[in-house]
Design a protein around this motif. Sequence first.
Motif, PDB file in Angstrom:
ATOM      1  N   GLU B   6       0.924  -1.168  -0.147  1.00 44.55           N
ATOM      2  CA  GLU B   6      -0.032  -0.065   0.367  1.00 44.55           C
ATOM      3  C   GLU B   6       0.707   1.009   0.046  1.00 44.55           C
ATOM      4  OE1 GLU B   6      -3.648  -0.651  -0.526  1.00 44.55           O
ATOM      5  OE2 GLU B   6      -3.590   2.191  -0.627  1.00 44.55           O
ATOM      6  N   ILE B   7       1.955   1.196   0.653  1.00 48.92           N
ATOM      7  CA  ILE B   7       2.989   2.075   0.800  1.00 48.92           C
ATOM      8  C   ILE B   7       3.710   2.710  -0.568  1.00 48.92           C
ATOM      9  CG2 ILE B   7       5.018   2.549   1.765  1.00 48.92           C
ATOM     10  CD1 ILE B   7       4.877   1.564   4.521  1.00 48.92           C
ATOM     11  N   LEU B   8       3.942   1.369  -1.010  1.00 43.86           N
ATOM     12  CA  LEU B   8       4.956   1.616  -2.381  1.00 43.86           C
ATOM     13  C   LEU B   8       3.699   2.094  -3.520  1.00 43.86           C
ATOM     14  CD1 LEU B   8       6.260  -2.000  -2.515  1.00 43.86           C
ATOM     15  CD2 LEU B   8       7.126   1.562  -2.465  1.00 43.86           C
ATOM     16  N   LYS B   9       2.276   2.378  -3.413  1.00 44.92           N
ATOM     17  CA  LYS B   9       1.479   3.268  -4.385  1.00 44.92           C
ATOM     18  C   LYS B   9       1.586   4.619  -4.607  1.00 44.92           C
ATOM     19  CE  LYS B   9      -1.898  -0.377  -4.091  1.00 44.92           C
ATOM     20  NZ  LYS B   9      -3.283  -0.334  -3.008  1.00 44.92           N
ATOM     21  N   HIS B  10       1.727   5.305  -3.854  1.00 48.86           N
ATOM     22  CA  HIS B  10       2.551   6.517  -3.216  1.00 48.86           C
ATOM     23  C   HIS B  10       3.642   7.385  -3.034  1.00 48.86           C
ATOM     24  CE1 HIS B  10      -1.906   6.520  -1.761  1.00 48.86           C
ATOM     25  NE2 HIS B  10      -1.567   5.281  -1.621  1.00 48.86           N
ATOM     26  N   LYS B  11       4.077   8.122  -3.719  1.00 46.66           N
ATOM     27  CA  LYS B  11       5.844   9.163  -4.259  1.00 46.66           C
ATOM     28  C   LYS B  11       6.209   9.077  -2.349  1.00 46.66           C
ATOM     29  CE  LYS B  11       7.088  11.842  -7.011  1.00 46.66           C
ATOM     30  NZ  LYS B  11       6.605  12.775  -7.915  1.00 46.66           N
ATOM     31  N   SER B  12       5.421   9.310  -2.024  1.00 45.24           N
ATOM     32  CA  SER B  12       6.202   9.610  -0.607  1.00 45.24           C
ATOM     33  C   SER B  12       5.013   9.591   0.712  1.00 45.24           C
ATOM     34  CB  SER B  12       6.004  11.042  -0.646  1.00 45.24           C
ATOM     35  OG  SER B  12       4.788  12.280  -1.044  1.00 45.24           O
ATOM     36  N   LEU B  13       5.585   9.148   1.790  1.00 43.73           N
ATOM     37  CA  LEU B  13       4.608   8.895   3.293  1.00 43.73           C
ATOM     38  C   LEU B  13       5.570   9.287   4.955  1.00 43.73           C
ATOM     39  CD1 LEU B  13       2.763   6.763   4.818  1.00 43.73           C
ATOM     40  CD2 LEU B  13       4.637   5.214   4.854  1.00 43.73           C
ATOM     41  N   SER B  14       4.952  10.021   5.621  1.00 46.08           N
ATOM     42  CA  SER B  14       5.507  10.646   6.113  1.00 46.08           C
ATOM     43  C   SER B  14       4.745  10.072   7.792  1.00 46.08           C
ATOM     44  CB  SER B  14       4.886  11.811   6.490  1.00 46.08           C
ATOM     45  OG  SER B  14       3.605  12.279   6.191  1.00 46.08           O
ATOM     46  N   ILE B  15       5.751   9.732   8.509  1.00 48.76           N
ATOM     47  CA  ILE B  15       5.057   8.773   9.696  1.00 48.76           C
ATOM     48  C   ILE B  15       4.952   9.956  11.084  1.00 48.76           C
ATOM     49  CG2 ILE B  15       5.881   7.310  11.073  1.00 48.76           C
ATOM     50  CD1 ILE B  15       7.209   5.461   9.298  1.00 48.76           C
ATOM     51  N   VAL B  16       3.606  10.327  11.191  1.00 47.45           N
ATOM     52  CA  VAL B  16       3.317  11.125  12.464  1.00 47.45           C
ATOM     53  C   VAL B  16       2.740  10.685  13.561  1.00 47.45           C
ATOM     54  CG1 VAL B  16       1.792  13.073  13.070  1.00 47.45           C
ATOM     55  CG2 VAL B  16       2.437  12.430  10.491  1.00 47.45           C
ATOM     56  N   GLY B  17       3.234  10.949  14.771  1.00 42.37           N
ATOM     57  CA  GLY B  17       2.884  10.975  16.486  1.00 42.37           C
ATOM     58  C   GLY B  17       2.330  11.345  16.777  1.00 42.37           C
ATOM     59  N   MET B  18       1.316  10.525  17.735  1.00 44.35           N
ATOM     60  CA  MET B  18       0.242  10.724  18.151  1.00 44.35           C
ATOM     61  C   MET B  18       0.670  11.909  19.544  1.00 44.35           C
ATOM     62  SD  MET B  18      -3.311  10.411  17.578  1.00 44.35           S
ATOM     63  CE  MET B  18      -3.972  10.910  19.004  1.00 44.35           C
ATOM     64  N   GLU B  19       1.999  11.090  20.181  1.00 39.87           N
ATOM     65  CA  GLU B  19       2.787  11.627  21.028  1.00 39.87           C
ATOM     66  C   GLU B  19       3.963  11.457  21.154  1.00 39.87           C
ATOM     67  OE1 GLU B  19       2.556  13.264  24.092  1.00 39.87           O
ATOM     68  OE2 GLU B  19       0.886  14.157  23.757  1.00 39.87           O
ATOM     69  N   LYS B  20       5.079  11.529  21.864  1.00 38.84           N
ATOM     70  CA  LYS B  20       6.320  10.700  22.184  1.00 38.84           C
ATOM     71  C   LYS B  20       5.694   9.515  22.905  1.00 38.84           C
ATOM     72  CE  LYS B  20       8.572  15.277  23.460  1.00 38.84           C
ATOM     73  NZ  LYS B  20       9.409  15.463  24.244  1.00 38.84           N
ATOM     74  N   ASN B  21       6.770   8.551  22.356  1.00 37.59           N
ATOM     75  CA  ASN B  21       6.796   7.510  22.774  1.00 37.59           C
ATOM     76  C   ASN B  21       5.845   6.488  22.204  1.00 37.59           C
ATOM     77  OD1 ASN B  21       9.353   7.570  24.086  1.00 37.59           O
ATOM     78  ND2 ASN B  21       8.454   8.690  25.225  1.00 37.59           N
ATOM     79  N   THR B  22       5.372   6.712  20.787  1.00 33.60           N
ATOM     80  CA  THR B  22       4.978   6.341  20.562  1.00 33.60           C
ATOM     81  C   THR B  22       5.526   5.015  18.981  1.00 33.60           C
ATOM     82  OG1 THR B  22       3.914   7.473  19.033  1.00 33.60           O
ATOM     83  CG2 THR B  22       2.604   7.725  20.612  1.00 33.60           C
TER      84      THR B  22
END
Lengths: 454, 337
Positions: B6-22
């Motif tokens: 699924e990731i590879l269908k897109h050119k870019s991906l960001s990984i966003v945390g709801m909080e520290k240490n997630t």
Amino acid sequence: MRTFKQHIAENSGLRFIYENLNIKSSIGRKNLLNSKFITERDELETLFSCISKAINYLNTENYKKLSHYLCEINDISSSLKILSEKNNLDDIALFEIKKFALVSEKIKESFEKSCFNDIIIFDLIDVINVLDPEKSRIPSFYIYSAYDNELSKLRKEKELVQDETKAEKIREQCEEIEDKIRQNISHELAKFETRISHNLEQFAHIDIIFAKAELAISQNLVCPEVSNKTEYRGVFNPQISKNLIDKGKSFQPIDISINNEPILITGANMSGKSVLLKTLALCQYLFQFGFFIPAKSAKIKIVDEILMSVGDNQNEMNGLSSFAVEMLNINEIIKEAKSGKTILALVDELARTTNPDEGKAFVAAYLQLMSKLKVSCLITTHYSGIKTNCFRLKVKGLSGIKKTDKITVNNINDFMDYSLQETKNDDVPTEAIRIAEILDVDSEFIQITRSKLE
Amino acid sequence: MPFINEILKHKSLSIVGMEKNTGKTECLNYIIKRLEAKNKTIALSSIGPDGENIDQVTETPKPEIELTRGNIFVTSELHFRQKQLIAEILDLSEKQTALGRLVTARAQNKGKVIISGPSDTVWLKNVINELDKYNPDIILVDGAISRKSPGSPSVTESIILTTGAALSASINSIVKKTAFVHQLINLDVFEIPESEDLLSIERGLWAIDENNKIHDLEIKSSLLLEKSTEKLFRHGNTIFVSGILTDKLVDFARLQKNISSTTIVVKDFTKIFVSPEKYSVFLAKGGKIKVLLKAKLITVCVNPVSPEGFILDSEKLCDKLYQTLGIPIYDIKSIKL
């Protein structure tokens, strides 16, 4: 001597020029901002001839390439400083130098086909050879295995090792060799430090020259002639001109000559006297920072300093009255003139903030002193009956008005003739009430003012 | 393998945390490993200096990112010098971050590196464009802790959200908070032909009338609303907020009589700074919030371990999230490679 940067902070006309200047490299920008007011004739003439050549070069394919390469020039002076101090460079600094050397070769190539024979660019092939052992000629860098057989062997070995302690040991050995290589490369490169620095300075120079050439075309500037007296034909103020054009109007260019003597300028309110002084100051700055001039033609005398008293100083904040500020400015002009410096002094409405009797005496005395000291000086006034033998110019002022014309503050520009003519009279235009009327000032006030005059 | 295709269908991906240490970094390392296993080339950056090696607040070590040969990364000069791999420098920024200039480099062997990046999203967008020149299969962005801005669909095409015990000791509370962000990410798109024009607007409140015409309401920000109440709805009930949407506007709109036909449009979900409570009251009254750009949420990853050391029941947490969000949820540490 103050730098270009300090001047643009204070002079909005100069700032406008700077903002329209398309300098491509940060080193070019830095060098221009740090450049000094030039007083050497040869230096100015060389600069102007370079800009003229650059203008002819602007539309060539080569220039497109050149401007692209100039964008890739980074300011590597801090890395060069490390080299000159015989210290070792890290990979980031080595990358910078390699990238610079590769771009440098391209600029050199595109410049060889041009007519700039007075700009010398050194070849940096030796630098590239040191930093590109794989001969890929790609602007990237790391400590290549090609530098050292032992390193190459160890790196391959590390890839295959499973045991972590052993891998760590090999890594340490690699790092030791890598550091030795960095040391050797830095030592090699130090030999070329002056050549690299020279090229960096030259590229900044080229960048500034071409930016000035582009500006000359976009702002309709002309190459000035270095001369013993100043003579402008069709001089204009680029910033005000642009504002007027945006409003569908145009700036009326002015002709004026300035010899080694004071000139007294009279003219109605709103007849552009202050703009004239500011424009002349701007032109002198542009000239001596090596720019072309906003005029149809310009012969300009080199001065050591430009001194102004235009009444918009902010010194009032220091608790000085506007009269006090003005007197201190005038004193500065007299002091500099007496010291034997060649100056251009521009004084707007001398002694206007005091009583007219003493004011007139100040103006006449100032003119006498400037005449004696043979100072190039322009001074505007609204005072009539100034006793002086000096050269007088008058702004023609409102003209060609038909009875049916309705003059307002918005169209006054169309009726004002800003050109200058010589006059022998010591009276001044009395158009203040008329201008106040045009400005739509309270009619009762105007009427009473009129009755007071009668 | 879950969600990698699924990731590879897109050119870019960001990984966003709801909080520290997630578990943002674990998640990133997992994705990188899976992508490398498929022989994909990765380009990696981050937003902002992510602070020090050891998190000052919780003292948990901050894992580095492990890369293999051929992958590209962008990091600050400071972190580049601390790298534990051989890397070929490809580019160097002229602009400075708090940790020095940005170095773009290609890994020449396997090793670890700390990733830091540009200080703002405009610069990050440029970095992503530059990285595209090296033709990577995917560009990954390590989002800053508790800042969702790099997840904006104007920056990266897709996002992964990480959540977990760091938010709360209560599974219900974690689910509630995560569900709210999930809800914002999935807001409906406001369909308008002039969306490009709207996206280029930098400030102020605007109205979109029935004929899709855009009107400047001459209200500089929703913080100045009190002075301009009658101005707000003079061109209809659809209001475009070019900057961030706060409780203030939502609260104000909720009290008006036309609330049931009011739609507030924002650029994307990262512009919404409305509290869950205010948001749900606004919705209950009939108000709508729509976005111009919608982000593609790939999945939500959970970390059941809190920085204080307690561990939640991973299976229960994943299941509860799945029930509420309706999308697959993964606990990275429990996925067997």
